[in-house]
Enzyme design. Structure first.
Site, PDB file in Angstrom:
ATOM      1  N   SER A 135      37.735  48.105  42.928  1.00  0.00           N
ATOM      2  CA  SER A 135      37.321  49.400  43.469  1.00  0.00           C
ATOM      3  C   SER A 135      37.746  50.534  42.538  1.00  0.00           C
ATOM      4  O   SER A 135      37.012  51.504  42.359  1.00  0.00           O
ATOM      5  CB  SER A 135      37.927  49.612  44.859  1.00  0.00           C
TER       6      SER A 135
ATOM      7  N   LYS B  87      48.316  54.509  48.419  1.00  0.00           N
ATOM      8  CA  LYS B  87      47.130  54.875  47.642  1.00  0.00           C
ATOM      9  C   LYS B  87      46.547  56.171  48.179  1.00  0.00           C
ATOM     10  O   LYS B  87      46.742  56.522  49.337  1.00  0.00           O
ATOM     11  CB  LYS B  87      46.067  53.767  47.735  1.00  0.00           C
TER      12      LYS B  87
ATOM     13  N   ARG C 123      40.948  37.136  41.722  1.00  0.00           N
ATOM     14  CA  ARG C 123      40.184  37.353  40.488  1.00  0.00           C
ATOM     15  C   ARG C 123      40.849  36.681  39.295  1.00  0.00           C
ATOM     16  O   ARG C 123      40.172  36.187  38.408  1.00  0.00           O
ATOM     17  CB  ARG C 123      40.060  38.849  40.181  1.00  0.00           C
TER      18      ARG C 123
ATOM     19  N   HIS D 216      33.906  42.060  46.624  1.00  0.00           N
ATOM     20  CA  HIS D 216      34.352  41.949  48.016  1.00  0.00           C
ATOM     21  C   HIS D 216      33.273  41.263  48.857  1.00  0.00           C
ATOM     22  O   HIS D 216      33.568  40.368  49.658  1.00  0.00           O
ATOM     23  CB  HIS D 216      34.599  43.323  48.644  1.00  0.00           C
TER      24      HIS D 216
END
Length: 161
Positions: free
Chosen positions: A129, A42, A91, A18
């Site tokens: 994360s 989440k 990514r 990040h």
């Protein structure tokens, strides 16, 4: 380039991947607002306030970066802040498919905001994360994957200190 960009995410917690995207975005835009969006699907480890603190500590060396949070739609937030752009990191190809859908919907909601994708540095292409939290939970070595302030916060959260 536009003057103001938003770098949105849940940042639970911020990783060096990040931070790489934020730093590179800050070189392109005059100002970047790193914004914590609370994804209600989440179950976050850190509160919004804790994530804001970790982000501020991790980006304090970047004078044109500020940190905020929002519970609104990204495009409504962008309109409120009069942002020119959104900066997102990619990514892998799998990220692109999802991000393309989100970006298309965001474009429908607010045509005045462009989305810019920055490919992650190869050394962080595997990093998320979720992976960081899983390793930290079992007291694994995550040094070099997160800023030091996050490393310390994860040790405290998981009682490894």
């Amino acid at each position: 380039m536009g003057k103001l960009a938003i770098c949105p995410g849940s940042f639970d917690p911020i990783t060096n991947g990040h931070l790489d995207i934020i730093t590179r975005g800050a070189k392109i835009f005059e100002n970047v607002i790193v914004t914590v969006f609370n994804n209600q699907s989440k179950s976050p480890l850190f509160t919004v306030e804790e994530r804001i603190h970790l982000l501020r500590e991790s980006t304090k060396h970047l004078p044109n970066v500020s940190v905020d949070s929002s519970d609104h739609l990204l495009m409504d937030y962008a309109r409120e802040k009069q942002a020119d752009a959104v900066v997102r990191g990619l990514r892998a190809v799998s990220d692109f498919e999802y991000e393309m859908q989100v970006t298309s919907m965001n474009r429908k909601l607010n045509q005045d905001v462009e989305t810019f994708f920055i490919m992650t540095n190869n050394q962080y292409s595997f990093l998320s994360s979720s992976i960081v939290k899983e390793i930290a939970k079992y007291d694994g070595d995550i040094s070099g994957l997160v800023p030091d302030v996050v490393l310390d916060a994860l040790k405290v959260k998981f009682g490894h200190r």
